[in-house]
Design an enzyme around this catalytic site. Structure first.
Site, mmCIF file in Angstrom:
data_model
loop_
_atom_site.group_PDB
_atom_site.id
_atom_site.type_symbol
_atom_site.label_atom_id
_atom_site.label_comp_id
_atom_site.label_asym_id
_atom_site.label_seq_id
_atom_site.Cartn_x
_atom_site.Cartn_y
_atom_site.Cartn_z
ATOM 1 N N GLU A 178 0.830 -1.223 0.000
ATOM 2 C CA GLU A 178 0.000 0.000 0.000
ATOM 3 C C GLU A 178 0.854 1.258 0.000
ATOM 4 O O GLU A 178 0.466 2.294 -0.527
ATOM 5 C CB GLU A 178 -0.925 0.032 1.222
ATOM 6 C CG GLU A 178 -2.333 -0.400 0.916
ATOM 7 C CD GLU A 178 -3.325 -0.163 2.048
ATOM 8 O OE1 GLU A 178 -2.974 0.412 3.100
ATOM 9 O OE2 GLU A 178 -4.481 -0.572 1.882
ATOM 10 N N HIS B 285 8.687 -26.897 -0.399
ATOM 11 C CA HIS B 285 8.048 -27.967 -1.170
ATOM 12 C C HIS B 285 6.889 -27.434 -2.003
ATOM 13 O O HIS B 285 5.980 -28.180 -2.370
ATOM 14 C CB HIS B 285 7.590 -29.068 -0.216
ATOM 15 C CG HIS B 285 8.731 -29.590 0.611
ATOM 16 N ND1 HIS B 285 9.593 -30.548 0.153
ATOM 17 C CD2 HIS B 285 9.189 -29.210 1.829
ATOM 18 C CE1 HIS B 285 10.523 -30.765 1.078
ATOM 19 N NE2 HIS B 285 10.306 -29.956 2.096
ATOM 20 N N LYS C 271 -13.717 0.803 -3.057
ATOM 21 C CA LYS C 271 -14.541 1.076 -1.876
ATOM 22 C C LYS C 271 -15.814 1.805 -2.295
ATOM 23 O O LYS C 271 -16.911 1.459 -1.869
ATOM 24 C CB LYS C 271 -13.784 2.003 -0.907
ATOM 25 C CG LYS C 271 -12.832 1.322 0.038
ATOM 26 C CD LYS C 271 -12.351 2.361 1.045
ATOM 27 C CE LYS C 271 -11.212 1.849 1.874
ATOM 28 N NZ LYS C 271 -10.657 2.864 2.759
HETATM 29 O O1 LIG Z 1 -8.729 1.720 9.923
HETATM 30 P P1 LIG Z 1 -9.646 1.913 8.770
HETATM 31 O O2 LIG Z 1 -9.914 3.341 8.493
HETATM 32 O O3 LIG Z 1 -10.916 1.131 8.959
HETATM 33 O O4 LIG Z 1 -8.944 1.367 7.465
HETATM 34 C C1 LIG Z 1 -8.609 0.026 7.271
HETATM 35 C C2 LIG Z 1 -7.670 -0.133 6.104
HETATM 36 O O5 LIG Z 1 -8.287 0.315 4.920
HETATM 37 C C3 LIG Z 1 -7.354 1.018 4.103
HETATM 38 O O6 LIG Z 1 -7.657 2.359 4.171
HETATM 39 C C4 LIG Z 1 -7.451 0.647 2.672
HETATM 40 O O7 LIG Z 1 -7.170 -0.675 2.449
HETATM 41 C C5 LIG Z 1 -6.003 0.724 4.754
HETATM 42 O O8 LIG Z 1 -5.049 1.673 4.454
HETATM 43 C C6 LIG Z 1 -6.388 0.661 6.185
HETATM 44 O O9 LIG Z 1 -5.412 0.045 6.967
#
Ligand SMILES: O=P(O)(O)OC[C@H]1O[C@](O)(CO)[C@@H](O)[C@@H]1O
Length: 457
Positions: free
Chosen positions: A283, A312, A426
């Site tokens: 990330e 393996h 998202k």
């Molecule tokens: O703590 P939050 O805001 O729920 O985010 C969870 C995770 O989602 C992300 O924003 C995106 O994967 C990560 O960077 C973060 O660790």
């Protein structure tokens, strides 16, 4: 206290053919010196964490309450879960939750970091809700997976006629987000996630510290390990700074086409450190644009494997496949437990040699054999050596890799602290699930999906 050590030998010529040369490091020495000083001056949030005593104190204040439960369940995802998993699996026995109460003096710890109903149900089936604390962790306080799991457990808590505030603890932003609002309204206990610390860098904040304390882990030692590593990596001479040297080596290899970084713990307890590392490296460094907005599409893909198991499964590829991987072994010198292989078949030469040997010697000999084989196949590899597993060493590991990521981000000239690439996925989920304010994107997505040519067999 003897800490972890980085062994870079097998990354360099002449130890490994076509390895990097010391001159290549020296050519970049001044640039790295400047980068280290820039990181120190800019003070990204994670740099302050080991020196911020208030997080530790706040968590310790809650220790007796938290430890009074039979189980503590963490509800979070990504940076709000992976550090907790790494801490518990490395610093507690692998069978911690199934130990009898005579052996396990602290609550069982579970982490629900997915929205798979089979998985959620299997954990909820294993606990007595009336004796469980649910620690909901979300920096943003809006992440769909964490919020879903919160709503599920809240529903169960209420269906049992229990009081939410007696079974919930929120770890979230000090001011923003839904969790903060609910906590303020209902008087639910909270812990703060420092807004300046990106989610994947929060393991040593209350995000990881609370479950660590719940599981009886010494968080003072953990933070001290991080602090000592921080002092070490402040050294702006790359040859004295393991995190900066490791970043530079990975950068040099990356530019030669080694775009995969494989972490291979030779210890089941250290395995989930590699999961934590995967998020940090992926990330932070996988970016479309550089800091000036120019498209660069960079990033080194982190992969995990387990020694000896994956000898393996994966090592055929690592030894003979493309020259695109830098391998990092995590070696454990002293295991907490030991097993001696009994002399069962001394009459069979193919088995006799194993009789009387320690299992840890076999595992570390396998590591030596694998390293040797990689070198023979001209494959760069290195080791992080843990003299033993303890909170101090684990704290050192976390901090070293956080700093290494910051340096690598600067070498790649990208912002290592954002994650714009996860937003679209998202938002589409929000839109398709009917979240208010996402009507337009929902329409756009549905139209596009309608026009898509299907190839299904
Ligand atoms: O703590 P939050 O805001 O729920 O985010 C969870 C995770 O989602 C992300 O924003 C995106 O994967 C990560 O960077 C973060 O660790």
């Amino acid at each position: 206290m003897k800490g972890i050590e980085f062994d870079f030998s097998n990354l360099f010529e002449p130890n490994v053919k076509n390895g990097i040369k010391e001159e290549e490091i020296n050519e970049k020495k001044d640039q790295v010196k400047q980068i280290i000083n820039e990181v120190l001056e800019e003070k990204p949030g994670f740099l302050e964490v080991p020196y911020t005593r208030k997080w530790v104190d706040r968590v310790l204040d809650l220790k007796s309450w938290v430890q009074s439960f039979d189980a503590v369940v963490i509800l979070g995802i990504g940076g709000s879960a992976l550090g907790n998993l790494a801490l518990q699996s490395s610093l507690n026995p692998l069978n911690y939750n199934t130990l009898g109460e005579d052996k396990r003096k602290t609550p069982k710890i579970y982490v629900i970091d997915n929205v798979d109903p089979d998985y959620i149900a299997s954990i909820l089936d294993s606990i007595d809700v009336s004796k469980t604390l649910f620690n909901v962790i979300s920096k943003s306080g809006t992440t769909a997976e964490a919020m879903t799991n919160y709503m599920i457990v809240r529903g169960i808590i209420e269906s049992y006629g229990l009081k939410g505030k007696e079974h919930l603890l929120f770890t979230t932003d000090p001011e923003k987000g839904v969790l903060r609002e609910i906590a303020n309204e209902e008087g639910i206990k909270t812990l703060e996630i420092p807004p300046t610390v990106g989610g994947r860098f929060t393991v040593l904040t209350p995000v990881g510290l609370l479950s660590a304390v719940a599981g009886g882990i010494d968080i003072i030692d953990l933070v001290n390990g991080a602090k000592d590593m921080c002092e070490k990596v402040k050294n702006d001479d790359v040859w004295e700074n393991p995190a900066a040297l490791n970043a530079l080596i990975h950068y040099i290899y990356y530019n030669k086409g080694y775009n995969i970084s494989v972490m291979v713990p030779y210890s089941n307890r250290l395995f989930l450190l590699a999961d934590w590392y995967r998020q940090l490296w992926a990330e932070s460094l996988g970016k479309r644009t550089d800091i000036d907005g120019k498209e660069v599409f960079v990033g080194q893909t982190p992969v995990k494997a387990l020694g000896a198991t994956d000898q393996h499964s994966q090592f055929q590829l690592y030894n003979e496949g493309p020259f695109d991987k830098v391998v990092t072994f995590l070696k454990l010198e002293n295991f907490d437990r030991e097993i001696t292989i009994p002399h069962i078949h001394d009459d069979i030469p193919a088995l006799k040699y194993l009789g009387g040997k320690k299992v840890s010697d076999l595992l570390n000999t396998e590591l030596a054999g694998t390293e040797y084989a990689l070198v023979e196949h001209n494959r760069p590899n290195m080791k992080v050596i843990f003299p033993e597993i303890n909170p101090y060493n684990i704290g050192q590991f976390f901090f070293a890799y956080e700093f290494q990521t910051a340096v690598m981000g600067k070498l790649l000239d990208i912002n290592a602290y954002n994650q714009p690439g996860v937003e679209l996925g998202k938002n589409v989920t929000y839109a398709l699930m009917g979240r208010e304010g996402h009507e337009e994107i929902a329409k756009e997505v549905k139209d596009k999906l309608k026009g898509k040519k299907e190839i299904k067999l």
